[in-house]
Write an enzyme that holds these catalytic residues in place. Structure first.
Site, PDB file in Angstrom:
ATOM      1  N   LEU A  48       6.182  -3.865   1.752  1.00 23.37           N
ATOM      2  CA  LEU A  48       7.334  -4.416   2.446  1.00 23.37           C
ATOM      3  C   LEU A  48       6.831  -5.088   3.713  1.00 23.37           C
ATOM      4  O   LEU A  48       5.921  -4.569   4.372  1.00 23.37           O
ATOM      5  CB  LEU A  48       8.321  -3.306   2.824  1.00 23.37           C
ATOM      6  CG  LEU A  48       9.251  -2.766   1.727  1.00 23.37           C
ATOM      7  CD1 LEU A  48       9.979  -1.524   2.233  1.00 23.37           C
ATOM      8  CD2 LEU A  48      10.246  -3.820   1.299  1.00 23.37           C
ATOM      9  N   ASP A  49       7.420  -6.224   4.076  1.00 30.85           N
ATOM     10  CA  ASP A  49       7.047  -6.897   5.319  1.00 30.85           C
ATOM     11  C   ASP A  49       7.284  -5.962   6.509  1.00 30.85           C
ATOM     12  O   ASP A  49       8.154  -5.084   6.442  1.00 30.85           O
ATOM     13  CB  ASP A  49       7.881  -8.162   5.509  1.00 30.85           C
ATOM     14  CG  ASP A  49       7.577  -9.221   4.463  1.00 30.85           C
ATOM     15  OD1 ASP A  49       6.464  -9.210   3.923  1.00 30.85           O
ATOM     16  OD2 ASP A  49       8.462 -10.053   4.194  1.00 30.85           O
TER      17      ASP A  49
END
Length: 314
Positions: A48-49
């Site tokens: 996930l960013d």
């Protein structure tokens, strides 16, 4: 003869469901969970960013052998798209590259513009994605000011719900997206902004689902740290999902103890039930009859099941 390197951590296996905090990379979150659980081996199931929060399954020990099944699974996201501002990265962590008024937008306009992005679509990945070009992640090239040609890739948007809209010079829309692997929510935002003629980026992103796992089953890093205080890693094992949970959506079949003996040695074995109820090429879960999970196997054309990933008892 060299001294044997002492292994850090204990041989614990299972899936920890982290609610990743914003501002932290997936790898940093992984390393923190690995440390707090005192695990010898860990891997996440698709990053996930740093901006994003939400469901990040972290596989420990033997469960790391099955992490790619979660990587390939469908995902669910809640997101906020901000219209009128385009950023270098497609999210609010990037520098602003263009800005214009989004005051003309209405809820009806945004709802209509979303329609073509439902179902099977083609999407050009962002230069700030983790996809690799000649072995180098695209985001590393992008940070060097290098842009490379990217081919559009197919993905499926099962659900793209319009939740809320806030008008203004900088307008915002809240959405929910249920999609296949490899779908970039920032690209959905950018493409929607382009379709509306005002540009857009993601200002909030929260993953609600990763394969069979949902946010209500997650534990935050702060909660894990608080629970761990003054305790051992073993005391946190109740938070783990079993190793087979990583492949919970696959059909499961049992083997007798005699047949399982050969299966555990890596040999294809006869499993009439799998051959009868499945199809050639299917990947299935295999259990010892009335016993533990042994691994996953592929159904062959001759009625046999061949081991593909095996649990090693430690």
């Amino acid at each position: 003869m060299g001294r044997r390197r002492r292994q850090r951590g204990r041989p614990v296996s299972g899936v920890f469901l982290l609610n990743k905090p914003s501002g932290m990379s997936s790898n940093d979150a992984l390393q923190r969970v690995k440390y707090l659980m005192f695990a010898d081996k860990a891997g996440h199931t698709g990053s996930l960013d740093p901006l994003a929060t939400g469901v990040l399954p972290i596989c420990l020990g033997e469960a790391t052998k099955f992490s790619h099944f979660l990587l390939d699974s469908d995902k669910g996201y809640r997101a906020t798209f901000r219209f009128g501002i385009q950023t270098e990265t497609g999210d609010s962590d990037g520098d602003i590259v263009a800005q214009q008024s989004a005051a003309k937008l209405t809820k009806k306009m945004v709802e209509k513009a979303i329609e073509p992005f439902r179902g099977d679509i083609m999407q050009v990945p962002s230069m700030y994605s983790a996809l690799k070009h000649n072995g180098e992640p695209l985001y590393k090239l992008a940070r060097q000011g290098i842009t490379v040609e990217r081919e559009a890739r197919p993905c499926t948007i099962f659900q793209y719900d319009f939740l809320d809209f806030r008008s203004g010079e900088i307008a915002e829309a809240d959405v929910f997206v249920h999609c296949t692997k490899g779908t970039y929510i920032r690209t959905l935002a950018e493409d929607l902004g382009e379709a509306l003629g005002v540009g857009a980026h993601v200002s909030m992103l929260h993953r609600t689902q990763a394969g069979p796992f949902f946010e209500e089953d997650t534990t935050s890093l702060a909660e894990l740290e608080q629970l761990r205080e003054g305790k051992r890693g073993e005391d946190m094992d109740y938070l783990l999902k079993p190793t087979e949970a990583a492949v919970d959506d696959l059909p499961g079949f049992d083997l007798s103890e005699d047949v399982a003996f050969y299966f555990k040695k890596g040999q294809p074995v006869i499993c009439p039930q799998a051959y009868r109820d499945g199809e050639e090429g299917d990947i299935v879960r295999i259990f010892l009859e009335d016993g533990p999970f042994l691994g996953v196997a592929e159904i062959l054309d001759d009625g046999m099941v061949a081991p593909r990933r095996l649990i090693v008892e430690r």
